[in-house]
Write a protein that holds these residues in place. Structure first.
Motif, PDB file in Angstrom:
ATOM      1  N   THR A 197       0.832  -1.203   0.000  1.00 38.50           N
ATOM      2  CA  THR A 197       0.000   0.000   0.000  1.00 38.50           C
ATOM      3  C   THR A 197       0.874   1.264   0.000  1.00 38.50           C
ATOM      4  N   HIS A 198       1.961   1.252   0.793  1.00 38.59           N
ATOM      5  CA  HIS A 198       2.817   2.429   0.947  1.00 38.59           C
ATOM      6  C   HIS A 198       4.220   2.114   0.425  1.00 38.59           C
ATOM      7  N   LEU A 199       4.791   3.062  -0.280  1.00 43.44           N
ATOM      8  CA  LEU A 199       6.175   2.885  -0.746  1.00 43.44           C
ATOM      9  C   LEU A 199       7.108   3.662   0.200  1.00 43.44           C
ATOM     10  N   VAL A 200       8.150   3.003   0.664  1.00 41.28           N
ATOM     11  CA  VAL A 200       9.110   3.672   1.558  1.00 41.28           C
ATOM     12  C   VAL A 200      10.453   3.753   0.823  1.00 41.28           C
ATOM     13  N   GLU A 201      10.850   4.964   0.463  1.00 42.01           N
ATOM     14  CA  GLU A 201      12.137   5.155  -0.214  1.00 42.01           C
ATOM     15  C   GLU A 201      13.206   5.383   0.862  1.00 42.01           C
ATOM     16  N   VAL A 202      14.138   4.447   0.968  1.00 43.51           N
ATOM     17  CA  VAL A 202      15.143   4.531   2.029  1.00 43.51           C
ATOM     18  C   VAL A 202      16.350   5.337   1.538  1.00 43.51           C
ATOM     19  N   GLU A 203      16.609   6.441   2.239  1.00 44.42           N
ATOM     20  CA  GLU A 203      17.765   7.276   1.879  1.00 44.42           C
ATOM     21  C   GLU A 203      18.903   7.092   2.872  1.00 44.42           C
ATOM     22  N   ARG A 204      18.580   6.614   4.061  1.00 47.17           N
ATOM     23  CA  ARG A 204      19.623   6.354   5.068  1.00 47.17           C
ATOM     24  C   ARG A 204      19.651   4.830   5.267  1.00 47.17           C
ATOM     25  N   GLN A 205      20.686   4.175   4.745  1.00 47.02           N
ATOM     26  CA  GLN A 205      20.742   2.714   4.788  1.00 47.02           C
ATOM     27  C   GLN A 205      20.794   2.198   6.225  1.00 47.02           C
ATOM     28  N   PRO A 206      19.937   1.241   6.583  1.00 44.63           N
ATOM     29  CA  PRO A 206      20.070   0.609   7.899  1.00 44.63           C
ATOM     30  C   PRO A 206      21.241  -0.374   7.869  1.00 44.63           C
ATOM     31  N   GLU A 207      22.096  -0.291   8.874  1.00 44.43           N
ATOM     32  CA  GLU A 207      23.269  -1.170   8.874  1.00 44.43           C
ATOM     33  C   GLU A 207      23.233  -2.177  10.024  1.00 44.43           C
ATOM     34  N   SER A 208      22.882  -1.707  11.209  1.00 40.29           N
ATOM     35  CA  SER A 208      22.946  -2.573  12.396  1.00 40.29           C
ATOM     36  C   SER A 208      21.550  -3.099  12.748  1.00 40.29           C
ATOM     37  N   VAL A 209      21.507  -3.977  13.739  1.00 37.78           N
ATOM     38  CA  VAL A 209      20.218  -4.442  14.267  1.00 37.78           C
ATOM     39  C   VAL A 209      19.422  -3.248  14.785  1.00 37.78           C
ATOM     40  N   MET A 210      20.125  -2.343  15.481  1.00 33.03           N
ATOM     41  CA  MET A 210      19.459  -1.147  16.029  1.00 33.03           C
ATOM     42  C   MET A 210      18.829  -0.327  14.900  1.00 33.03           C
ATOM     43  N   PRO A 279       0.997   3.391  -5.186  1.00 32.40           N
ATOM     44  CA  PRO A 279       1.015   3.427  -3.715  1.00 32.40           C
ATOM     45  C   PRO A 279       0.102   4.543  -3.204  1.00 32.40           C
ATOM     46  N   VAL A 280      -0.560   4.316  -2.069  1.00 32.23           N
ATOM     47  CA  VAL A 280      -1.416   5.379  -1.525  1.00 32.23           C
ATOM     48  C   VAL A 280      -0.564   6.538  -1.000  1.00 32.23           C
ATOM     49  N   GLU A 281       0.683   6.239  -0.680  1.00 31.83           N
ATOM     50  CA  GLU A 281       1.565   7.289  -0.165  1.00 31.83           C
ATOM     51  C   GLU A 281       3.007   6.840  -0.368  1.00 31.83           C
ATOM     52  N   THR A 282       3.882   7.810  -0.656  1.00 39.06           N
ATOM     53  CA  THR A 282       5.313   7.493  -0.724  1.00 39.06           C
ATOM     54  C   THR A 282       6.015   8.210   0.417  1.00 39.06           C
ATOM     55  N   LEU A 283       6.753   7.444   1.211  1.00 34.37           N
ATOM     56  CA  LEU A 283       7.447   8.018   2.370  1.00 34.37           C
ATOM     57  C   LEU A 283       8.940   8.031   2.099  1.00 34.37           C
ATOM     58  N   LYS A 284       9.614   8.939   2.771  1.00 35.88           N
ATOM     59  CA  LYS A 284      11.073   8.972   2.690  1.00 35.88           C
ATOM     60  C   LYS A 284      11.615   8.592   4.067  1.00 35.88           C
ATOM     61  N   TYR A 285      12.669   7.793   4.102  1.00 33.04           N
ATOM     62  CA  TYR A 285      13.324   7.497   5.378  1.00 33.04           C
ATOM     63  C   TYR A 285      14.779   7.943   5.281  1.00 33.04           C
ATOM     64  N   GLY A 286      15.052   9.069   5.909  1.00 36.30           N
ATOM     65  CA  GLY A 286      16.409   9.612   5.894  1.00 36.30           C
ATOM     66  C   GLY A 286      16.895   9.828   7.317  1.00 36.30           C
ATOM     67  N   PRO A 287      17.979  10.593   7.501  1.00 41.70           N
ATOM     68  CA  PRO A 287      18.545  10.801   8.838  1.00 41.70           C
ATOM     69  C   PRO A 287      17.547  11.429   9.827  1.00 41.70           C
ATOM     70  N   GLU A 288      16.701  12.346   9.341  1.00 41.06           N
ATOM     71  CA  GLU A 288      15.739  13.001  10.248  1.00 41.06           C
ATOM     72  C   GLU A 288      14.696  12.015  10.782  1.00 41.06           C
ATOM     73  N   GLU A 289      14.202  11.159   9.876  1.00 37.88           N
ATOM     74  CA  GLU A 289      13.188  10.170  10.268  1.00 37.88           C
ATOM     75  C   GLU A 289      13.812   9.176  11.255  1.00 37.88           C
ATOM     76  N   ARG A 290      15.062   8.835  11.015  1.00 36.47           N
ATOM     77  CA  ARG A 290      15.767   7.901  11.917  1.00 36.47           C
ATOM     78  C   ARG A 290      15.876   8.525  13.317  1.00 36.47           C
ATOM     79  N   LYS A 291      16.239   9.805  13.355  1.00 35.15           N
ATOM     80  CA  LYS A 291      16.355  10.492  14.655  1.00 35.15           C
ATOM     81  C   LYS A 291      15.007  10.533  15.362  1.00 35.15           C
ATOM     82  N   GLN A 292      13.971  10.780  14.584  1.00 38.13           N
ATOM     83  CA  GLN A 292      12.625  10.863  15.179  1.00 38.13           C
ATOM     84  C   GLN A 292      12.225   9.526  15.815  1.00 38.13           C
ATOM     85  N   ALA A 293      12.520   8.421  15.114  1.00 36.60           N
ATOM     86  CA  ALA A 293      12.188   7.097  15.671  1.00 36.60           C
ATOM     87  C   ALA A 293      12.976   6.870  16.959  1.00 36.60           C
ATOM     88  N   TYR A 294      14.226   7.271  16.972  1.00 39.85           N
ATOM     89  CA  TYR A 294      15.071   7.093  18.171  1.00 39.85           C
ATOM     90  C   TYR A 294      14.491   7.879  19.348  1.00 39.85           C
TER      91      TYR A 294
END
Ligand code: F3S
Length: 426
Positions: A197-210, A279-294
């Protein structure tokens, strides 16, 4: 609902009262969901806990437990004897560790009920896996296999990583599925409902389990119960990363299925994964989104830590070994508890390899069968916790009322050894 002749025979009571009650429950449940039929399953994951029953009826004993369980789980007004289960059924997590229940603060009475329930479940033909990660210890559905699983972190792993098909069942619907080998054909059993349903474009690659936990937590918060499609992942994540990722997305938002383009089994063609729709929505996941989740995952402010929990979902053997290596020749600080959780089958291997010994010598515990949020226990007087699990960081403040730090495994072990939280988002 359309039933086969065999299903009608069960519903008529011709194969016993318990199976009749189970079929009645599934038909009611399926009709409420709008399912037109049932589907066969030979893979059920179940949660049967004597303690849940004892909260309603404290007079639980060897003579009535079988009947009480049947009444409680099959919603039956009359006592029902539980017959032997023929469907392949795994009992998942339970309320206490069989060895360390006293350390967990469990009462002798609760322990006794737990043993009674275990005995009953074993004799009823359930596989006593006692873990929330059955895929780590032999229950690995094949692509397209219809299952009836409880436990949100296991469900999302089954659907997304393995391509099995299950909804998040409740205790009662899973018990009924175990008795009759059927589950309502709806939700994620059906092709169309498995589309993104949603497309997530990853701009900040996840590397670790965290990192994978953070990505899952962020996505879950945004998409809630929809189906995200994650694009642009460059490195194939391992079991531990996907386990944490799914558990995080399932707890912040109730995600039961996600796709990662060119990695998970149903995501090799972007048009097909969305069923030809946009997709009903396209999201971006970058450094800011990562900080927000943290930030959203951190509920503690006091850096004095007295409880460290690792192993949510239950640790793989590799994760247990990594924790042991970090603890080697170190000592958990006085007044700090470090509890590590893994399936019992993996602990047996850790015991043989000397890994458990390293953990124990450091003053930590390698526990099995349970976890603090399910068993509702924590070390006596615990005030501030730390964990490497986004799921436990989400639930610990809400369920156990303990503010919690979230970080990497090494941040957490450092906190257990020093009693101070020094982790940060790097
Ligand atoms: Fe498992 Fe408990 Fe976490 S059931 S997924 S360790 S909250």
């Amino acid at each position: 609902m359309k039933l086969t002749d065999e299903e009608k025979t069960i519903l008529d009571g011709r194969v016993g009262l318990a199976r009749q009650k189970a079929m009645e429950l599934l038909v009611r449940y399926g009709e409420a969901l709008g399912a037109e039929r049932l589907v066969q399953t030979n893979n059920v994951c179940i949660s049967i806990t004597g303690l849940a029953i004892s909260r309603i009826n404290s007079d639980i004993s060897t003579t009535n437990i079988n009947s009480l369980i049947a009444q409680f789980y099959l919603d039956s007004e009359v006592p029902v004897e539980m017959p032997r289960i023929k469907t392949h059924t795994c009992r998942l997590i339970r309320e206490m560790d069989p060895e360390y229940w006293q350390v967990q603060g469990i009462s002798p009475k609760a322990h006794e009920i737990n043993l009674l329930t275990e005995n009953m479940c074993g004799h009823a033909g359930m596989q006593l896996m006692h873990t929330c990660a059955p895929y780590l210890v032999g229950n690995v559905p094949v692509m397209g296999e219809h299952c009836a699983w409880i436990e949100s972190s296991a469900v999302i792993y089954c659907n997304s990583v393995l391509g099995g098909r299950t909804n998040t069942e409740g205790m009662e619907s899973a018990a009924a599925a175990a008795l009759v080998g059927r589950t309502p054909y709806w939700g994620y059993h059906i092709d169309e409902n498995r589309r993104g349903t949603h497309l997530v474009e990853v701009e900040r690659q996840p590397e670790s389990v965290m990192d994978w936990g953070l990505l899952g937590y962020y996505i879950g918060e945004i998409v809630q119960e929809n189906v995200p499609v994650i694009n642009n992942i460059r490195n194939v994540p391992n079991i531990a990363r996907l386990k944490h990722h799914g558990a995080a997305a399932a707890s912040s938002g109730g995600v039961e299925l996600y796709h990662i383009m060119n990695i998970t089994p149903e995501a090799h063609n972007i048009k097909r994964v969305f069923g030809g729709k946009k997709p009903v929505e396209t999201l971006k996941y970058g450094p800011e989104e990562r900080k927000q989740a943290y930030r959203n995952l951190t509920s503690a402010t006091d850096d004095t830590v007295d409880f460290v929990m690792l192993g949510c979902p239950h640790y793989t053997l590799e994760e247990v070994t990594n924790a042991a290596m970090l603890l080697e020749n170190k000592r958990v600080r006085d007044n700090v508890s470090l509890w590590i959780f893994t399936p019992k089958a993996l602990k047996i291997v850790a015991d043989q390899e000397g890994i458990t010994d390293i953990i124990t010598k450091a003053g930590a515990y390698l526990m099995t069968d349970t976890c603090p949020c399910i068993g509702r226990f924590s070390p006596k007087g615990a005030r501030i916790a730390a964990t490497d699990s986004a799921k436990h960081a989400h639930y610990m403040p809400a369920i156990l009322n303990i503010p919690t730090w979230f970080g990497s495994q090494s941040d957490c072990i450092e906190a257990a050894v020093t009693g101070k939280w020094q982790g940060e988002l790097k």
